[in-house]
Write an enzyme that holds these catalytic residues in place. Structure first.
Site, PDB file in Angstrom:
ATOM      1  N   GLU A 102       7.662  -3.810   2.132  1.00  0.00           N
ATOM      2  CA  GLU A 102       6.891  -3.089   1.159  1.00  0.00           C
ATOM      3  C   GLU A 102       5.440  -3.434   1.295  1.00  0.00           C
ATOM      4  O   GLU A 102       4.266  -2.668   0.958  1.00  0.00           O
ATOM      5  CB  GLU A 102       7.329  -3.557  -0.326  1.00  0.00           C
ATOM      6  N   TYR A 124       3.225  -2.694  -8.230  1.00  0.00           N
ATOM      7  CA  TYR A 124       4.304  -1.867  -7.465  1.00  0.00           C
ATOM      8  C   TYR A 124       5.194  -2.670  -6.623  1.00  0.00           C
ATOM      9  O   TYR A 124       6.387  -2.460  -6.638  1.00  0.00           O
ATOM     10  CB  TYR A 124       3.534  -0.732  -6.842  1.00  0.00           C
ATOM     11  N   ASP A 134       5.761   5.028  -6.287  1.00  0.00           N
ATOM     12  CA  ASP A 134       4.897   5.096  -5.070  1.00  0.00           C
ATOM     13  C   ASP A 134       4.348   6.444  -4.735  1.00  0.00           C
ATOM     14  O   ASP A 134       4.523   7.237  -6.011  1.00  0.00           O
ATOM     15  CB  ASP A 134       5.501   4.544  -3.944  1.00  0.00           C
TER      16      ASP A 134
END
Length: 363
Positions: free
Chosen positions: A51, A134, A152
């Protein structure tokens, strides 16, 4: 059948195979299950690493870097034990180098302060260096099966079309997150998040969305209104300014090249660079450049210009070349590196462009 159930059924058949991903959790299994059974929860270290790498970067670009990192440092403790310079060197070319510095800082924190165990909640994950809302939601959902709301760029596109949200980004982001939260199921939230990502990446694509293949085409409000391809709308971006600099290609008579380490904070912080003037919007006059020359030697301006684009500005670099004796000592925060050794240095993409340009014209 709910929208989430329809999407998960599609994901069970069409999930992308990615180096950091485990198969869909259709059997409801966890890490305690049989190793041969589909549905193990992903390793938090690998989810976190992927990520961070995927921020502002494509899957295709990230995959080889991810494989190299996990082969070199298979556990968070291994990454923490590495030097920051080694991490920056391995990261070179991936861009957004603050991510690499925070990656190493976070690995050290998890290894030293948390015994190598990542927090399993969004709140705990948000305490980690370099982990924002996020990333915390993605790790919580994918690695720990928490019903977190993950949004996203791909998910923004899918949700804006599903709900026909016509207000432009970035102002519409809170509404997109609210709508995504209303869809996120309590069961298999990690698979749901990844299914939404895959749908946006392979079906609900920016141009010419493949609505006929979409498992959510029937409830999609934008498709019904014939505006899917126009969403999400984006506010006009301001024009990027251009910054300019003079880079100094200094070669010693033994063939080595002078490199300088940038300040630890700021753009390209901690990376190695070809020494240069400051970066500014105004062009540099020859007289101004003289006060920034690293050595009093004969200099010549190489033909051509190196161009590079960062997120917020364009960059134009002229290159001056000079030679010094082999007895010349490196300046502060600098070192001499053989030409063959340049490939092993933590040089960002713009600096590799300068190296390529200079080598071509001074060989």
């Amino acid at each position: 059948m709910t929208l989430a159930q329809a999407l998960l059924r599609w994901y069970d058949r069409h999930a992308r195979e990615l180096p950091w991903r485990v198969p869909p959790n259709s059997a409801g299994k966890s890490q305690a299950g049989d190793s041969e059974t589909k549905g193990w929860l992903a390793d938090p270290y690998r989810v976190w690493l992927s990520e961070i790498m995927l921020q502002q970067t494509t899957v295709a670009a990230v995959a080889p870097y991810f494989m190299n990192f996990t082969e070199t440092w298979p556990r968070v403790e291994d990454l923490a034990a590495a030097s920051l310079d080694d991490v920056l060197t391995a990261w070179a070319g991936l861009g957004y180098y603050a991510r690499a510095r925070n990656l190493h800082k976070c690995a050290c924190f998890v290894a030293d302060e948390l015994g190598g165990i990542f927090p399993d909640t969004e709140e705990g994950l948000l305490e980690l260096p370099g982990v924002g809302p996020y990333t915390a939601a993605a790790i919580a959902a994918i690695a720990f099966d928490r019903p977190a709301t993950v949004v996203d760029g791909n998910i923004e596109r899918v949700v804006s079309r599903l709900f026909a949200l016509s207000d432009p980004l970035p102002g519409v982001k809170p509404e997109i997150k609210r709508c995504t939260a209303s869809l996120t199921p309590n069961e298999r939230p990690g698979d749901f998040a990844q299914a939404m990502m895959d749908l946006g990446a392979t079906v609900c694509v920016p141009k010419s969305p493949k609505c006929m293949l979409c498992p959510l085409s029937e409830p999609c409000m934008a498709r019904a209104q014939g505006i899917a391809e126009t969403l999400p709308r984006k506010a006009p971006k301001p024009e990027r300014p251009t910054r300019r600099a003079i880079a100094f290609w200094v070669q010693r008579t033994d063939g080595s090249i002078l490199l300088r380490r940038r300040a630890p904070k700021g753009l390209l912080g901690g990376m190695m660079e070809i020494p240069s003037t400051p970066w500014r919007e105004e062009a540099w006059s020859e007289g101004e450049v003289m006060s920034h020359l690293p050595y009093p030697t004969e200099w010549r301006e190489l033909p051509g210009m190196v161009r590079h684009t960062f997120t917020h500005f364009h960059f134009e670099i002229d290159v001056w070349a000079g030679r010094v004796g082999r007895e010349s000592e490196a300046l502060d925060d600098s070192k001499w590196v053989s030409i063959d050794g340049l490939a092993e240095e933590a040089l960002p993409s713009v600096m590799r462009k300068i190296v390529k340009h200079a080598l071509k014209l001074t060989a």
